[in-house]
Design an enzyme around this catalytic site. Structure first.
Site, short mmCIF file in Angstrom:
data_model
loop_
_atom_site.label_atom_id
_atom_site.label_comp_id
_atom_site.label_asym_id
_atom_site.label_seq_id
_atom_site.Cartn_x
_atom_site.Cartn_y
_atom_site.Cartn_z
N GLY A 7 -77.42 72.39 14.05
CA GLY A 7 -76.27 71.88 14.79
C GLY A 7 -76.58 71.87 16.27
O GLY A 7 -77.52 72.55 16.70
N TYR B 140 -79.87 75.95 13.89
CA TYR B 140 -78.62 76.59 14.33
C TYR B 140 -78.10 77.55 13.26
O TYR B 140 -77.57 78.62 13.57
CB TYR B 140 -77.54 75.56 14.67
CG TYR B 140 -76.28 76.22 15.23
CD1 TYR B 140 -76.18 76.57 16.56
CD2 TYR B 140 -75.20 76.53 14.38
CE1 TYR B 140 -75.06 77.21 17.07
CE2 TYR B 140 -74.07 77.17 14.88
CZ TYR B 140 -74.00 77.50 16.22
OH TYR B 140 -72.91 78.14 16.71
N ASP C 13 -73.10 49.52 -5.72
CA ASP C 13 -72.08 50.55 -5.93
C ASP C 13 -70.97 50.08 -6.87
O ASP C 13 -70.59 50.79 -7.80
CB ASP C 13 -71.48 51.00 -4.59
CG ASP C 13 -72.55 51.52 -3.65
OD1 ASP C 13 -73.63 51.90 -4.14
OD2 ASP C 13 -72.32 51.52 -2.42
#
Ligand code: XMP
Length: 523
Positions: A54, A82, A224
């Site tokens: 992050g 992070y 999709d």
């Protein structure tokens, strides 16, 4: 419920990649923003946690923190970048600013035998400002690089680990192996996330949601909507009706392909509507791209509504929302940063119709959607189709959309596609079949027809015809893209074929702009 790993998202641009890599190890993983309510995350009953990277610094006011349940669970934890710093901070170690930000390739050396990292040294990808100064009590350094004395750390007894580098990116070629060790060996998750289990889970969910009621689906020829429809057909067979609107703006052979793919499973419940005349009439004289989108969007909705009424207005509607769409919409700050061009929801369905949505692909990544599609027996041309805009060829037919110009565009596009297919460049695949290697192939390739006429000569005849632009790109995420370095000889051959075989086009150009500053489509 399959064994799973919960990934807590601290805002890294690579978080989705972590989930994909874990799933490549055939273990289901789900992403949660780091501050998701405890019950929601624990409902997954994960076998372990991965904490993403992050952009923040742990000492910044308001910086994301490690939620208490992660440590309380006693489950294995892997903190990445992070995530490693948040873990360190929570457990009483010290994080400090590195003298220099480290960004890019590095080599790390494993310092001692441990269950996470193989022995020896390996190339990795670093991207961090802060680093670990003092590991928390009970942790020992497991690997070091020339810039990071603690490139990896672990508390082996408690099965908690931290990596300063990113194992999820392709630039860390051994990264998937590290994640595999964490997930399969350290967390002891069963590798049972396979296309077959994805299908049984999705179909069970559909059945539980719709019961005995009728279900409607809109197929567009895209991957999709096709896979979502095939799953619904598998789950509730005769309760499903599918509507396929031929707008006249599809690519060559697409209408027949969709008919073929679904006629067998859906029989009379497949409602194909040839609305091409209507669409062309509505588009007559329209050259402004936004206006084209508006006209098409509106007419599509009207046509669809008419069909739905004819079928008795089912309560449920299948939608092909996939996992990245779900993740993006749950992280508003990221979604905003990434929104480069708003695509009107063209080819989208009516917002105000009272449908309850059924989203069988809600937890699947694109590659999983394709694997499911293949397993369900959909034709490869459908399953491996490159992205195609909702408003179809109208986007790629610059200037006025007429039947004649669409025919020229379709013919040129078919030649381009055929030749790329023949050259093995129509699908993205890792070079040499190596999962970690460089990708080859093109992510999206198509022809754009320009309303620009120029003089040419064919035989002894002067011609005055339009221009075809070839667009072919490579990309990981379609947010940024580079133009594909197609071989000159291939381009020459394609250009020759288009000019010789397609009436109305006497010039072919190749688009060599990246995105940004350009976009993928011309429009
Ligand atoms: P751009 O041109 O913005 O496109 O770089 C990014 C990706 O989105 C696709 N695209 C669309 N997809 N409806 C869609 O479903 C649309 O209206 C639309 N316009 C662009 C485009 O093909 C590329 O893959």
């Amino acid at each position: 419920m399959p064994d799973s790993i919960a990934i807590l998202d601290f805002g890294s641009q690579y978080t989705q990649l972590i989930a994909r890599r874990v799933r490549e190890c055939q273990v289901y993983s789900e992403l949660f923003p780091w501050d998701t309510p405890t019950e929601t995350v624990l409902a997954l009953q994960p076998k372990g946690f991965i904490l993403s990277g992050g952009p923040a610094s742990v000492y910044e006011p308001g910086a994301p923190t490690l939620p208490g349940y992660v440590l309380e669970s006693g489950l294995p934890v892997l903190g990445i970048c992070y995530g490693m710093q948040a873990l360190t901070h929570a457990l009483g170690g010290r994080v400090g600013a590195a003298a220099e930000r480290e960004y890019g390739p590095a080599v790390v050396e494993t310092l001692r035998e441990n269950p996470l990292l193989p022995a020896g040294s390996q190339p990795v990808w670093m991207s961090h400002g802060d680093r670990i100064e003092t590991p928390p009590p009970g942790f020992i350094p497991l690997a070091a690089s020339s810039n990071s004395p603690i490139a990896a750390m672990g508390n082996l007894a408690e099965r908690r680990f931290g990596l300063q580098f990113h194992p999820e990116v392709r630039h860390t070629p051994g990264g998937t192996e590290i994640l595999r060790r964490f997930v399969l060996e350290i967390c002891a998750a069963r590798p049972d996330w396979t296309p077959a289990s994805m299908i049984s889970q999705a179909t069970a969910r559909i059945r539980a949601q719709v019961g005995e009621e009728a279900l409607l689906s809109a197929v567009s020829g895209g991957v999709d909507s096709s896979v979502a429809t095939a799953l619904a057909a598998q789950a509730v067979g005769g309760q499903l009706s599918a509507v396929f609107v031929d707008t006249g703006l599809l690519r060559q052979g697409e209408v027949a392909q969709v008919e073929q793919a679904f006629r067998r499973t859906l029989g009379p419940n497949l409602h194909g509507v040839d609305a091409s005349e209507k669409f062309l009439r509505a588009l007559a004289g329209v050259t402004d791209p936004e206006e084209k989108r508006r006209v098409i969007g509106e007419l599509f909705i009207r046509t669809f509504e008419e069909q739905a009424r004819g079928i008795g207005q089912p309560r449920f509607l299948v939608q092909g929302t996939i996992y990245p769409d779900v993740v993006e919409s749950s992280a508003p700050e990221r979604r905003q940063a990434r929104r480069i061009k708003t695509h009107h929801n063209v080819g989208g369905l009516p917002q105000d119709m009272a449908f309850e949505l059924v989203e069988p692909l809600r937890y699947l990544f694109k590659d999983e959607v394709r694997a499911v599609g293949e397993r369900l027996g959909l034709p490869p041309e459908l399953v491996w189709r490159q992205p195609f805009p909702g408003p179809g060829l109208a986007v790629r037919c610059l200037g006025e959309v007429t039947r004649e110009r669409l025919e020229h565009l379709r013919a040129a596009d078919a030649i381009f596609t055929q030749e790329l297919e023949r050259a093995g460049l129509l699908r993205v695949r890792p070079a040499g079949g190596d999962q970690t290697g460089e990708l080859v192939g093109t992510a999206q390739s198509f022809v754009v027809l320009l309303p620009v006429r120029s003089v040419g000569v064919m035989g002894d005849q002067r011609t005055y015809q339009e221009t075809a632009a070839l667009r072919s790109i490579t990309t990981e995420d379609f947010m940024t893209a580079d133009w594909a370095r197609l071989p000159y000889d291939l381009l020459a051959h394609i250009s020759n074929r288009i000019v010789n075989e397609v009436d109305g086009i006497n010039r072919v150009v190749y688009d060599i702009t990246s995105k940004p500053p350009s976009t993928i489509e011309w429009e």
